[in-house]
Motif scaffolding. Structure first.
Motif, PDB file in Angstrom:
ATOM      1  N   TYR A   1     -13.942  20.465  24.573  1.00  0.00           N
ATOM      2  CA  TYR A   1     -13.907  19.430  25.611  1.00  0.00           C
ATOM      3  C   TYR A   1     -15.076  18.458  25.502  1.00  0.00           C
ATOM      4  CZ  TYR A   1     -10.105  21.490  28.361  1.00  0.00           C
ATOM      5  OH  TYR A   1      -8.892  21.944  28.801  1.00  0.00           O
ATOM      6  N   GLN A   2     -15.633  18.294  24.310  1.00  0.00           N
ATOM      7  CA  GLN A   2     -16.794  17.410  24.164  1.00  0.00           C
ATOM      8  C   GLN A   2     -16.484  15.974  24.567  1.00  0.00           C
ATOM      9  OE1 GLN A   2     -19.422  17.966  20.678  1.00  0.00           O
ATOM     10  NE2 GLN A   2     -18.079  19.662  20.122  1.00  0.00           N
ATOM     11  N   ASP A   3     -15.242  15.554  24.425  1.00  0.00           N
ATOM     12  CA  ASP A   3     -14.869  14.193  24.819  1.00  0.00           C
ATOM     13  C   ASP A   3     -14.448  14.101  26.276  1.00  0.00           C
ATOM     14  OD1 ASP A   3     -15.345  13.297  22.233  1.00  0.00           O
ATOM     15  OD2 ASP A   3     -13.275  13.679  21.588  1.00  0.00           O
ATOM     16  N   PHE A   4     -14.484  15.244  26.992  1.00  0.00           N
ATOM     17  CA  PHE A   4     -14.109  15.276  28.406  1.00  0.00           C
ATOM     18  C   PHE A   4     -15.195  16.021  29.182  1.00  0.00           C
ATOM     19  CE2 PHE A   4     -10.329  15.218  25.776  1.00  0.00           C
ATOM     20  CZ  PHE A   4      -9.614  14.144  26.300  1.00  0.00           C
ATOM     21  N   PRO A   5     -16.331  15.372  29.415  1.00  0.00           N
ATOM     22  CA  PRO A   5     -17.489  16.043  30.035  1.00  0.00           C
ATOM     23  C   PRO A   5     -17.179  16.728  31.358  1.00  0.00           C
ATOM     24  CG  PRO A   5     -18.070  13.855  29.246  1.00  0.00           C
ATOM     25  CD  PRO A   5     -16.586  13.962  29.126  1.00  0.00           C
ATOM     26  N   GLU A   6     -16.220  16.185  32.113  1.00  0.00           N
ATOM     27  CA  GLU A   6     -15.921  16.785  33.425  1.00  0.00           C
ATOM     28  C   GLU A   6     -15.295  18.163  33.291  1.00  0.00           C
ATOM     29  OE1 GLU A   6     -12.278  14.660  32.051  1.00  0.00           O
ATOM     30  OE2 GLU A   6     -14.435  14.234  32.107  1.00  0.00           O
ATOM     31  N   GLN A   7     -14.796  18.492  32.095  1.00  0.00           N
ATOM     32  CA  GLN A   7     -14.179  19.794  31.878  1.00  0.00           C
ATOM     33  C   GLN A   7     -15.143  20.793  31.225  1.00  0.00           C
ATOM     34  OE1 GLN A   7     -11.206  20.956  32.803  1.00  0.00           O
ATOM     35  NE2 GLN A   7     -10.721  19.037  33.845  1.00  0.00           N
ATOM     36  N   MET A   8     -16.392  20.385  31.031  1.00  0.00           N
ATOM     37  CA  MET A   8     -17.371  21.263  30.385  1.00  0.00           C
ATOM     38  C   MET A   8     -18.199  22.018  31.418  1.00  0.00           C
ATOM     39  SD  MET A   8     -18.674  18.800  27.262  1.00  0.00           S
ATOM     40  CE  MET A   8     -19.718  20.078  26.558  1.00  0.00           C
ATOM     41  N   LEU A   9     -18.407  23.297  31.185  1.00  0.00           N
ATOM     42  CA  LEU A   9     -19.257  24.098  32.070  1.00  0.00           C
ATOM     43  C   LEU A   9     -20.717  23.774  31.796  1.00  0.00           C
ATOM     44  CD1 LEU A   9     -17.760  27.712  32.089  1.00  0.00           C
ATOM     45  CD2 LEU A   9     -17.760  26.050  33.936  1.00  0.00           C
ATOM     46  N   ARG A  10     -21.460  23.571  32.865  1.00  0.00           N
ATOM     47  CA  ARG A  10     -22.898  23.313  32.738  1.00  0.00           C
ATOM     48  C   ARG A  10     -23.611  24.059  33.857  1.00  0.00           C
ATOM     49  NH1 ARG A  10     -20.798  18.148  31.539  1.00  0.00           N
ATOM     50  NH2 ARG A  10     -21.386  17.341  29.498  1.00  0.00           N
ATOM     51  N   TYR A  11     -23.972  25.302  33.618  1.00  0.00           N
ATOM     52  CA  TYR A  11     -24.783  26.025  34.590  1.00  0.00           C
ATOM     53  C   TYR A  11     -25.751  26.928  33.832  1.00  0.00           C
ATOM     54  CZ  TYR A  11     -21.795  30.227  34.077  1.00  0.00           C
ATOM     55  OH  TYR A  11     -21.106  31.317  33.607  1.00  0.00           O
ATOM     56  N   PRO A  12     -26.981  27.060  34.318  1.00  0.00           N
ATOM     57  CA  PRO A  12     -27.989  27.842  33.596  1.00  0.00           C
ATOM     58  C   PRO A  12     -27.680  29.334  33.648  1.00  0.00           C
ATOM     59  CG  PRO A  12     -28.836  27.147  35.722  1.00  0.00           C
ATOM     60  CD  PRO A  12     -27.504  26.468  35.554  1.00  0.00           C
ATOM     61  N   ILE A  13     -27.904  30.023  32.548  1.00  0.00           N
ATOM     62  CA  ILE A  13     -27.673  31.469  32.490  1.00  0.00           C
ATOM     63  C   ILE A  13     -28.989  32.179  32.781  1.00  0.00           C
ATOM     64  CG2 ILE A  13     -26.806  33.388  31.098  1.00  0.00           C
ATOM     65  CD1 ILE A  13     -24.717  31.293  31.798  1.00  0.00           C
ATOM     66  N   TYR A  14     -29.229  32.424  34.057  1.00  0.00           N
ATOM     67  CA  TYR A  14     -30.373  33.197  34.510  1.00  0.00           C
ATOM     68  C   TYR A  14     -29.905  34.618  34.810  1.00  0.00           C
ATOM     69  CZ  TYR A  14     -32.538  28.599  35.361  1.00  0.00           C
ATOM     70  OH  TYR A  14     -33.021  27.337  35.228  1.00  0.00           O
TER      71      TYR A  14
END
Length: 296
Positions: free
Chosen positions: A245-258
Motif C-alpha cells: 500500500y505504499q501508493d495509498f498512505p491512508e491504508q498503511m499502519l503507522r503505530y509505534p511498537i512499544y
C-alpha cells in the motif's frame, strides 16, 4: 417501564435501499474488551460473536442489568447485530456508554429517540432535537450528514462511504455478483460465524495458516517463545501489507511498537482467537489491522 438506552451506528431508520447500514462489529467490541480492564464479554453460543458486554463499576443502586458483588456492580449490556443496549440510566453508567459509543463511532439513544451526549462541562445531557443526531461517523472518522429518512445528505459521497465502511456492513447487506449466481435453486450454505474473516489463501505460508486455537492455547499456557513467534509472524505479515500500500498512505499502519502496544496487540489476537478457534491465525492478524486502522 424502565428506559432502554442503545449504542448504535445508525440514529435514523433507513428508508429504502439508498445505502447499506453501519453496524457495530464483534471485532470492534473485542478491541474494547482487551484494552479496557473494566470490560469483559460473554459470548452467546447461539450467535457467535455476539452476547453480553460486561461493565464492572463501583456499586450503585438496583437495576435489572446489575449484579452487585462487594464494592463493584456488574452492568450487562446486550450486544446484538442491531446494537448494544442497557436498561440502566444512572449518570456514571451513561457516561461509560458515551465513552464506549465514542470509540465505536456510534450514538447513544433512548428507546423514544432522544440523543444522550456530554455537554461542555462534561455532564450527561439529553436532547430530542433531530438535527443533533442527523449524521453518522465512518470507520475512519468521516462525518456523513443524513436526511431524516437515513439517506446520505450528499448522494455524491456514497462511493467514499462504501469504501471507508466496508468492514462495518453485515454480509447480507453487500451485493452479490450477479454473474456468479446459480440458475437453479439450492439451499444456501450456512454462513461462517465470522464471515468477514477470510480463510488463509493458498499462497500464505508459515504460522498464519495454523488454527487460531493453537495461538490461544500458547497464550493461556504463557509459552512466551510461541507467543513471540506468532506475533513476529503477524508483524511481518502486516509490514508486507504496508509495502503493498505504499501508493495509498491512508491504508498503511503507522503505530509505534512499544511493550504496551505489543501487549495490547497480543491480547487482541488472543481475544479474537479464543472466539474464533477454527479460523486461520492470518484472520486474527487481519482483524488486528482493521482495529489499528480505525484507531490511528
Amino acid at each position: 417501564m424502565s428506559e432502554i438506552l442503545f449504542i448504535t451506528r445508525e440514529p435514523f431508520a433507513i428508508q429504502g435501499n439508498s445505502r447499506p447500514a453501519l453496524h457495530i462489529m464483534p471485532d470492534a467490541v473485542y478491541a474494547l474488551v482487551v484494552t479496557d480492564p473494566s470490560l469483559d464479554f460473554e459470548e452467546n453460543r447461539a450467535e457467535p460473536g455476539y452476547g453480553t458486554l460486561l461493565y464492572k463499576a463501583p456499586a450503585s443502586s438496583d437495576s435489572s442489568d446489575e449484579e452487585t458483588t462487594g464494592q463493584t456492580t456488574l452492568h450487562r449490556f446486550a450486544f446484538t447485530r442491531k446494537d448494544l443496549r442497557s436498561t440502566c440510566t444512572e449518570a456514571p453508567v451513561v457516561l461509560k456508554l458515551l465513552e464506549i459509543a465514542k470509540k465505536l463511532k456510534a450514538h447513544v439513544l433512548s428507546d423514544y429517540g432522544a440523543l444522550y451526549f456530554r455537554d461542555e462541562n462534561g455532564l450527561v445531557n439529553v436532547t430530542e432535537d433531530a438535527q443533533a443526531k442527523s449524521y453518522i461517523m465512518g470507520d475512519k472518522g468521516t462525518r456523513y450528514a443524513l436526511t431524516p429518512d437515513g439517506a446520505l445528505a450528499d448522494p455524491a459521497s456514497l462511493p467514499a462511504y462504501l469504501a471507508e465502511n466496508d468492514f462495518s456492513f453485515l454480509p447480507e447487506t453487500q451485493a452479490e455478483p450477479r454473474a456468479e449466481q446459480p440458475q437453479h435453486s439450492e439451499k444456501p450454505e450456512k454462513p461462517q460465524a465470522n464471515s468477514h474473516a477470510p480463510a488463509a489463501p493458498d499462497y500464505c505460508k508459515g504460522m498464519g495458516t495454523l488454527k487460531c486455537s493453537l495461538f490461544s492455547r500458547a497464550y493461556q499456557k504463557n509459552v512466551q517463545l510461541s507467543i513471540n513467534a506468532y506475533y513476529a509472524w503477524c508483524l511481518s505479515f502486516l509490514s508486507g501489507i504496508n509495502c503493498g500500500y505504499q501508493d495509498f498512505p491512508e491504508q498503511m499502519l503507522r503505530y509505534p511498537i512499544y511493550p504496551s502496544t505489543s501487549n495490547e496487540d497480543i491480547a487482541f489476537l488472543n481475544a479474537y482467537c479464543t472466539r474464533n478457534p477454527d479460523d486461520p491465525f492470518i484472520s486474527a492478524c487481519l482483524a488486528l489491522r482493521t482495529m489499528r486502522l480505525e484507531r490511528q
